[in-house]
Design a protein around this motif. Structure first.
Motif, PDB file in Angstrom:
ATOM      1  N   ALA A 246      -3.977   8.432  12.574  1.00 15.42           N
ATOM      2  CA  ALA A 246      -4.801   7.411  11.923  1.00 15.42           C
ATOM      3  C   ALA A 246      -4.446   7.292  10.451  1.00 15.42           C
ATOM      4  O   ALA A 246      -4.368   6.182   9.904  1.00 15.42           O
ATOM      5  N   ILE A 247      -4.212   8.427   9.788  1.00 14.80           N
ATOM      6  CA  ILE A 247      -3.860   8.401   8.362  1.00 14.80           C
ATOM      7  C   ILE A 247      -2.537   7.678   8.158  1.00 14.80           C
ATOM      8  O   ILE A 247      -2.418   6.783   7.304  1.00 14.80           O
ATOM      9  N   ILE A 248      -1.524   8.060   8.948  1.00 13.77           N
ATOM     10  CA  ILE A 248      -0.196   7.451   8.783  1.00 13.77           C
ATOM     11  C   ILE A 248      -0.230   5.974   9.152  1.00 13.77           C
ATOM     12  O   ILE A 248       0.243   5.110   8.397  1.00 13.77           O
ATOM     13  N   LEU A 249      -0.802   5.661  10.309  1.00 13.53           N
ATOM     14  CA  LEU A 249      -0.811   4.281  10.786  1.00 13.53           C
ATOM     15  C   LEU A 249      -1.669   3.373   9.901  1.00 13.53           C
ATOM     16  O   LEU A 249      -1.230   2.305   9.481  1.00 13.53           O
ATOM     17  N   MET A 250      -2.883   3.833   9.595  1.00 15.31           N
ATOM     18  CA  MET A 250      -3.802   2.976   8.865  1.00 15.31           C
ATOM     19  C   MET A 250      -3.412   2.821   7.399  1.00 15.31           C
ATOM     20  O   MET A 250      -3.526   1.726   6.831  1.00 15.31           O
ATOM     21  N   SER A 251      -2.942   3.908   6.759  1.00  8.75           N
ATOM     22  CA  SER A 251      -2.544   3.803   5.352  1.00  8.75           C
ATOM     23  C   SER A 251      -1.362   2.865   5.189  1.00  8.75           C
ATOM     24  O   SER A 251      -1.358   1.998   4.294  1.00  8.75           O
ATOM     25  N   SER A 252      -0.360   3.016   6.053  1.00 12.12           N
ATOM     26  CA  SER A 252       0.799   2.128   5.972  1.00 12.12           C
ATOM     27  C   SER A 252       0.420   0.704   6.372  1.00 12.12           C
ATOM     28  O   SER A 252       0.920  -0.270   5.797  1.00 12.12           O
ATOM     29  N   PHE A 253      -0.487   0.573   7.346  1.00 10.62           N
ATOM     30  CA  PHE A 253      -0.914  -0.756   7.778  1.00 10.62           C
ATOM     31  C   PHE A 253      -1.690  -1.472   6.668  1.00 10.62           C
ATOM     32  O   PHE A 253      -1.555  -2.679   6.488  1.00 10.62           O
ATOM     33  N   VAL A 254      -2.502  -0.726   5.921  1.00  9.57           N
ATOM     34  CA  VAL A 254      -3.239  -1.313   4.793  1.00  9.57           C
ATOM     35  C   VAL A 254      -2.274  -1.831   3.734  1.00  9.57           C
ATOM     36  O   VAL A 254      -2.454  -2.921   3.183  1.00  9.57           O
ATOM     37  N   ILE A 255      -1.232  -1.048   3.446  1.00 10.31           N
ATOM     38  CA  ILE A 255      -0.212  -1.483   2.480  1.00 10.31           C
ATOM     39  C   ILE A 255       0.434  -2.784   2.944  1.00 10.31           C
ATOM     40  O   ILE A 255       0.642  -3.716   2.161  1.00 10.31           O
ATOM     41  N   ILE A 256       0.729  -2.859   4.246  1.00  9.44           N
ATOM     42  CA  ILE A 256       1.356  -4.068   4.797  1.00  9.44           C
ATOM     43  C   ILE A 256       0.406  -5.259   4.704  1.00  9.44           C
ATOM     44  O   ILE A 256       0.804  -6.357   4.307  1.00  9.44           O
ATOM     45  N   VAL A 257      -0.860  -5.052   5.067  1.00  8.19           N
ATOM     46  CA  VAL A 257      -1.840  -6.149   5.038  1.00  8.19           C
ATOM     47  C   VAL A 257      -2.046  -6.650   3.615  1.00  8.19           C
ATOM     48  O   VAL A 257      -2.054  -7.868   3.367  1.00  8.19           O
ATOM     49  N   VAL A 258      -2.201  -5.724   2.662  1.00  8.37           N
ATOM     50  CA  VAL A 258      -2.399  -6.122   1.267  1.00  8.37           C
ATOM     51  C   VAL A 258      -1.170  -6.856   0.741  1.00  8.37           C
ATOM     52  O   VAL A 258      -1.283  -7.899   0.074  1.00  8.37           O
ATOM     53  N   SER A 259       0.012  -6.329   1.048  1.00 12.69           N
ATOM     54  CA  SER A 259       1.252  -6.957   0.580  1.00 12.69           C
ATOM     55  C   SER A 259       1.385  -8.368   1.128  1.00 12.69           C
ATOM     56  O   SER A 259       1.691  -9.320   0.393  1.00 12.69           O
ATOM     57  N   TYR A 260       1.112  -8.531   2.421  1.00 13.90           N
ATOM     58  CA  TYR A 260       1.287  -9.852   3.029  1.00 13.90           C
ATOM     59  C   TYR A 260       0.151 -10.810   2.687  1.00 13.90           C
ATOM     60  O   TYR A 260       0.337 -12.029   2.729  1.00 13.90           O
ATOM     61  N   SER A 261      -0.999 -10.275   2.335  1.00 12.12           N
ATOM     62  CA  SER A 261      -2.068 -11.156   1.845  1.00 12.12           C
ATOM     63  C   SER A 261      -1.645 -11.810   0.535  1.00 12.12           C
ATOM     64  O   SER A 261      -1.826 -13.024   0.337  1.00 12.12           O
ATOM     65  N   ARG A 262      -1.060 -10.999  -0.349  1.00 11.16           N
ATOM     66  CA  ARG A 262      -0.567 -11.549  -1.606  1.00 11.16           C
ATOM     67  C   ARG A 262       0.616 -12.483  -1.384  1.00 11.16           C
ATOM     68  O   ARG A 262       0.756 -13.507  -2.058  1.00 11.16           O
ATOM     69  N   ILE A 263       1.456 -12.154  -0.416  1.00 16.45           N
ATOM     70  CA  ILE A 263       2.608 -12.999  -0.110  1.00 16.45           C
ATOM     71  C   ILE A 263       2.146 -14.362   0.419  1.00 16.45           C
ATOM     72  O   ILE A 263       2.659 -15.411   0.010  1.00 16.45           O
ATOM     73  N   VAL A 264       1.174 -14.344   1.332  1.00 14.04           N
ATOM     74  CA  VAL A 264       0.661 -15.601   1.895  1.00 14.04           C
ATOM     75  C   VAL A 264       0.069 -16.477   0.795  1.00 14.04           C
ATOM     76  O   VAL A 264       0.308 -17.694   0.750  1.00 14.04           O
ATOM     77  N   TRP A 265      -0.690 -15.862  -0.109  1.00 12.37           N
ATOM     78  CA  TRP A 265      -1.275 -16.628  -1.207  1.00 12.37           C
ATOM     79  C   TRP A 265      -0.188 -17.248  -2.086  1.00 12.37           C
ATOM     80  O   TRP A 265      -0.276 -18.410  -2.479  1.00 12.37           O
ATOM     81  N   THR A 266       0.851 -16.473  -2.380  1.00 12.52           N
ATOM     82  CA  THR A 266       1.956 -16.969  -3.204  1.00 12.52           C
ATOM     83  C   THR A 266       2.706 -18.092  -2.491  1.00 12.52           C
ATOM     84  O   THR A 266       3.086 -19.088  -3.102  1.00 12.52           O
ATOM     85  N   ILE A 267       2.906 -17.940  -1.177  1.00 10.86           N
ATOM     86  CA  ILE A 267       3.605 -18.971  -0.401  1.00 10.86           C
ATOM     87  C   ILE A 267       2.803 -20.274  -0.387  1.00 10.86           C
ATOM     88  O   ILE A 267       3.365 -21.369  -0.501  1.00 10.86           O
ATOM     89  N   LEU A 268       1.489 -20.156  -0.252  1.00  3.01           N
ATOM     90  CA  LEU A 268       0.641 -21.354  -0.174  1.00  3.01           C
ATOM     91  C   LEU A 268       0.665 -22.176  -1.464  1.00  3.01           C
ATOM     92  O   LEU A 268       0.553 -23.408  -1.419  1.00  3.01           O
TER      93      LEU A 268
END
Length: 266
Positions: A156-178
């Motif tokens: 859970a630590i490995i999967l969720m911590s890395s997944f949070v980084i991915i979600v946060v990164s792509y949230s910012r990417i989506v906003w920038t793309i829009l």
């Protein structure tokens, strides 16, 4: 191609090269023995070899999660801070991120692997095609609740911590793309991120189902299908996803092919 083509000597392809090497190791630790078992009558594996296979397989899986998070952060910096990209993602930073991914990936499953190697078994017949945590714990005689809890907690630590980084990164990417004004830049950003997102959803979905889902140790038949998916099919699809959808890789392949043809003609 990443090694020989100078146009691919960028942080993005440095991470992708490490990811490709990891995928080779990931399948090598499982498939050769599995294929040997399928085509021969010998379906045995030494206990020590089984534990080593288990440890390396889980370690590579954890490393893959961290590398996927690293690649998401790299895309975030490239799209959201393009003018500062080469300063933020310098060569030393690339080496540090990759080094930490491999080290943390191989340290995290060490304790569960030691615990599993010391438990007593009622049977030595595994209902699986390689040594994984659920089928091994299924044949244990002793209480394995502490091992299940440890594996679930670390996963859970490995999967969720890395997944949070991915979600946060792509949230910012989506906003920038829009808010991006350039249509060409918008298309390039979407094309670059689509491949990575496809791999993330496939891998994290199966990984969370196997190692974080409650009662995952009680449905071995389903687990075998899921394990086949992330141990065989996903590594097979990843090179296709990253190469066929990537114009830079396609151009590098054509240059490599053309140089090989010119070399042969001479």
């Amino acid at each position: 191609m990443i090694k020989v083509d100078m146009c691919l000597h960028t942080p993005m392809y440095f991470f992708l090269g490490n990811f490709s090497f990891l995928e080779c190791c990931y399948t090598t630790i499982v498939l050769p023995k599995t294929l040997y078992i399928l085509i021969s009558d010998d379906r045995t594996i030494f206990f020590s070899s089984c534990i080593v296979q288990l440890y390396i397989f889980i370690s590579l899986g954890a490393t893959e999660c961290l590398l996927l998070a690293t690649m998401a952060y790299d895309r975030f910096v490239a799209i959201c801070f393009p003018l500062h990209y080469m300063i933020i993602i310098s060569r030393n930073v690339c080496l540090l991120l990759v080094f930490c991914s491999w080290i943390i990936g191989f340290l995290s499953p060490l304790v569960p692997a030691i615990f599993i190697s010391r438990i007593h078994f009622c049977s030595y017949r595994l209902n699986h095609f390689f040594c994984d945590v659920p089928p091994i714990l299924k044949v244990a005689c002793s209480n394995t609740s502490h091992i299940e809890l440890t594996v679930s907690f670390i996963s859970a630590i490995i999967l969720m911590s890395s997944f949070v980084i991915i979600v946060v990164s792509y949230s910012r990417i989506v906003w920038t793309i829009l808010i991006m004004q350039s249509k060409k830049g918008f298309q390039k950003a979407v094309s670059t991120c689509a491949s990575h997102l496809a791999v993330v959803f496939i891998y994290y979905g199966s990984g969370m189902y196997m190692y974080v889902r409650p009662n995952s140790y009680k449905t071995l038949e389903t687990n075998k299908l899921v394990a086949l998916f992330y141990a065989v099919l996903t590594p097979m699809l990843n090179p296709l996803i990253y190469s066929f959808r990537n114009s830079d890789v396609n151009k590098a392949f054509r240059r490599l092919l053309q140089s090989s043809i010119n070399l042969v003609s001479k």
